[in-house]
Write an enzyme that holds these catalytic residues in place. Sequence first.
Site, PDB file in Angstrom:
ATOM      1  N   GLY A  11       0.855  -1.509   0.211  1.00  0.00           N
ATOM      2  CA  GLY A  11      -0.296  -0.075   0.250  1.00  0.00           C
ATOM      3  C   GLY A  11       0.791   1.225   0.030  1.00  0.00           C
ATOM      4  O   GLY A  11       1.959   1.166   0.629  1.00  0.00           O
ATOM      5  N   ARG A  72       0.722  -5.415  -4.557  1.00  0.00           N
ATOM      6  CA  ARG A  72       0.696  -6.424  -3.682  1.00  0.00           C
ATOM      7  C   ARG A  72       0.623  -7.644  -5.268  1.00  0.00           C
ATOM      8  O   ARG A  72       0.517  -7.516  -6.011  1.00  0.00           O
ATOM      9  CB  ARG A  72      -0.351  -6.362  -3.192  1.00  0.00           C
ATOM     10  CG  ARG A  72      -0.321  -4.919  -2.082  1.00  0.00           C
ATOM     11  CD  ARG A  72      -1.301  -5.805  -1.305  1.00  0.00           C
ATOM     12  NE  ARG A  72      -2.484  -4.514  -0.215  1.00  0.00           N
ATOM     13  CZ  ARG A  72      -1.410  -3.626   0.042  1.00  0.00           C
ATOM     14  NH1 ARG A  72      -0.880  -4.120   1.491  1.00  0.00           N
ATOM     15  NH2 ARG A  72      -2.394  -2.586   0.880  1.00  0.00           N
ATOM     16  N   ASP A 103       5.569  -4.138   6.601  1.00  0.00           N
ATOM     17  CA  ASP A 103       5.719  -5.801   6.754  1.00  0.00           C
ATOM     18  C   ASP A 103       5.619  -6.320   5.558  1.00  0.00           C
ATOM     19  O   ASP A 103       6.475  -7.467   5.647  1.00  0.00           O
ATOM     20  CB  ASP A 103       4.514  -6.264   8.061  1.00  0.00           C
ATOM     21  CG  ASP A 103       5.388  -7.026   8.362  1.00  0.00           C
ATOM     22  OD1 ASP A 103       6.561  -7.505   9.290  1.00  0.00           O
ATOM     23  OD2 ASP A 103       4.372  -8.311   8.349  1.00  0.00           O
ATOM     24  N   THR A 125       4.297   2.792   5.471  1.00  0.00           N
ATOM     25  CA  THR A 125       3.234   2.814   5.093  1.00  0.00           C
ATOM     26  C   THR A 125       1.963   3.081   6.512  1.00  0.00           C
ATOM     27  O   THR A 125       3.105   3.524   7.781  1.00  0.00           O
ATOM     28  CB  THR A 125       3.617   1.134   5.993  1.00  0.00           C
ATOM     29  OG1 THR A 125       1.729   0.939   6.689  1.00  0.00           O
ATOM     30  CG2 THR A 125       4.314   0.737   7.350  1.00  0.00           C
ATOM     31  N   ASP A 127       0.743   2.064   8.673  1.00  0.00           N
ATOM     32  CA  ASP A 127      -0.371   1.798   9.844  1.00  0.00           C
ATOM     33  C   ASP A 127       0.470   2.174  10.512  1.00  0.00           C
ATOM     34  O   ASP A 127      -0.134   1.553  11.862  1.00  0.00           O
ATOM     35  CB  ASP A 127      -0.419   0.141   9.315  1.00  0.00           C
ATOM     36  CG  ASP A 127      -1.720   0.255   8.659  1.00  0.00           C
ATOM     37  OD1 ASP A 127      -2.564   1.341   7.696  1.00  0.00           O
ATOM     38  OD2 ASP A 127      -2.312  -0.663   8.522  1.00  0.00           O
ATOM     39  N   ASP A 129       2.486  -0.096  12.165  1.00  0.00           N
ATOM     40  CA  ASP A 129       2.625  -1.224  12.027  1.00  0.00           C
ATOM     41  C   ASP A 129       3.871  -2.570  12.941  1.00  0.00           C
ATOM     42  O   ASP A 129       4.061  -3.508  12.117  1.00  0.00           O
ATOM     43  CB  ASP A 129       1.608  -2.665  12.274  1.00  0.00           C
ATOM     44  CG  ASP A 129       1.762  -2.149   9.891  1.00  0.00           C
ATOM     45  OD1 ASP A 129       2.303  -1.824   9.765  1.00  0.00           O
ATOM     46  OD2 ASP A 129       1.019  -3.045   9.486  1.00  0.00           O
ATOM     47  N   ARG A 171      -5.514  -2.553   9.962  1.00  0.00           N
ATOM     48  CA  ARG A 171      -5.565  -3.536  10.609  1.00  0.00           C
ATOM     49  C   ARG A 171      -5.784  -4.204  11.197  1.00  0.00           C
ATOM     50  O   ARG A 171      -6.263  -5.369  12.196  1.00  0.00           O
ATOM     51  CB  ARG A 171      -4.877  -4.151   8.916  1.00  0.00           C
ATOM     52  CG  ARG A 171      -5.662  -4.700   7.763  1.00  0.00           C
ATOM     53  CD  ARG A 171      -4.884  -4.572   6.637  1.00  0.00           C
ATOM     54  NE  ARG A 171      -3.835  -4.349   6.601  1.00  0.00           N
ATOM     55  CZ  ARG A 171      -2.944  -4.231   5.777  1.00  0.00           C
ATOM     56  NH1 ARG A 171      -3.294  -5.726   4.358  1.00  0.00           N
ATOM     57  NH2 ARG A 171      -2.055  -4.034   5.442  1.00  0.00           N
TER      58      ARG A 171
HETATM   59  O1  F6P Z   1      -1.213  -1.651   5.083  1.00  0.00           O
HETATM   60  C1  F6P Z   1      -1.653  -0.260   4.656  1.00  0.00           C
HETATM   61  C2  F6P Z   1      -3.148  -0.070   4.184  1.00  0.00           C
HETATM   62  O2  F6P Z   1      -3.592   0.929   3.748  1.00  0.00           O
HETATM   63  C3  F6P Z   1      -4.202  -1.010   5.772  1.00  0.00           C
HETATM   64  O3  F6P Z   1      -4.617   0.202   6.656  1.00  0.00           O
HETATM   65  C4  F6P Z   1      -5.261  -1.344   4.868  1.00  0.00           C
HETATM   66  O4  F6P Z   1      -6.079  -2.199   5.197  1.00  0.00           O
HETATM   67  C5  F6P Z   1      -4.697  -1.896   3.407  1.00  0.00           C
HETATM   68  O5  F6P Z   1      -3.463  -1.053   3.264  1.00  0.00           O
HETATM   69  C6  F6P Z   1      -6.101  -1.604   2.110  1.00  0.00           C
HETATM   70  O6  F6P Z   1      -5.211  -2.379   1.143  1.00  0.00           O
HETATM   71  P1  F6P Z   1      -5.627  -2.012  -0.939  1.00  0.00           P
HETATM   72  O7  F6P Z   1      -4.636  -1.163  -1.304  1.00  0.00           O
HETATM   73  O8  F6P Z   1      -4.199  -3.141  -0.871  1.00  0.00           O
HETATM   74  O9  F6P Z   1      -6.575  -2.191  -0.266  1.00  0.00           O
END
Ligand code: F6P
Length: 320
Positions: A11, A72, A103, A125, A127, A129, A171
């Site tokens: 992300g 991803r 991560d 990120t 998050d 995290d 998350r």
């Molecule tokens: O890890 C970053 C993040 O923004 C999270 O907070 C969220 O749950 C996720 O990515 C959403 O991912 P995607 O862009 O694959 O929907």
Amino acid sequence: MKKIGVLTSGGDSPGMNAAIRAAVRGAIYLGMEVYGIDKGYEGLIDGEIEPMTISSVSDILQRGGTILRTARSERFMTTEGQKRAISMLENFNIDSLVIVGGDGSLKGGLDLHKQGITVMGLPGTIDNDLGYTDYTIGFDTAVNTVLSAISNIRDTSSSHERTTVIEVMGRHCGDIALYAGLTGGAETILIPEVPVDINAICRKMVQGRNRGKLHNIIIKAEGIDLSTQELADILKERTGMETKIVVLGYIQRGGSPTARDRMLASRMAYKAVELLAEGSESRAIGINGNEIVQYPLADALKMTREYDKDVMKLADILSI
Ligand code: F6P
């Protein structure tokens, strides 16, 4: 001349461009050649690799997102995909990478490290995290985005005497909710690390109303095992008070990075290329206090950090 690659993965987060800029300009300053890899591990597997110059990164410092784009990658999870990624790096004579991501992305970097590539991992990120660093690139901007949303929502919640549940990203880690909740004066902060106490939320709503409070803001991290709509329905039923929901979603991932995120990204990325120039082993770069720190990649990814209980307690004391 040493050749290095730079990629962003997972992300996106505000400040990734500041990191790319510092990695590219820093590496060139230190006498290295830099290649930009498009779309993270996807572009690596497909050989989307182009040389970068000091002007490739002009006018990007202030922009959200990532000029290298991101993905991803399912393919990179496979042995076949990783084999292809390694041969692409060999084709371009690149033996070192700067990887900016969360991560999963840094775990991908560890896989490459085990196959002989030197990897500098930067925590990118929103998050926050990653246990080995106090802060990740993009977290501060995301918190400020949520903060400005809280202010707007509070205005209209007060006018209508409503409770509003605001869902934010996170998350497994509730830091966005926690920091934005404290600084935005939310009445209740719900994070995945702490079980939800419905009675306590309802009590606070009713007591607040009885004291003449016009609004009630509840910040809820997305990782909580109860949907935001379900929670709002339960609260409405148990208090009789009108309860609305707002899901902030991807708005939190965009926007111009704050000074703090630009500073963090620039310092971390320069540290990464400095380590590469010195011939260092693979490292994860982080911040501890105000000091840029580095750990062996494998060790860093095993480190954990608890949510800040003092911040949670303070938010609770201040938000009666
Ligand atoms: O890890 C970053 C993040 O923004 C999270 O907070 C969220 O749950 C996720 O990515 C959403 O991912 P995607 O862009 O694959 O929907």
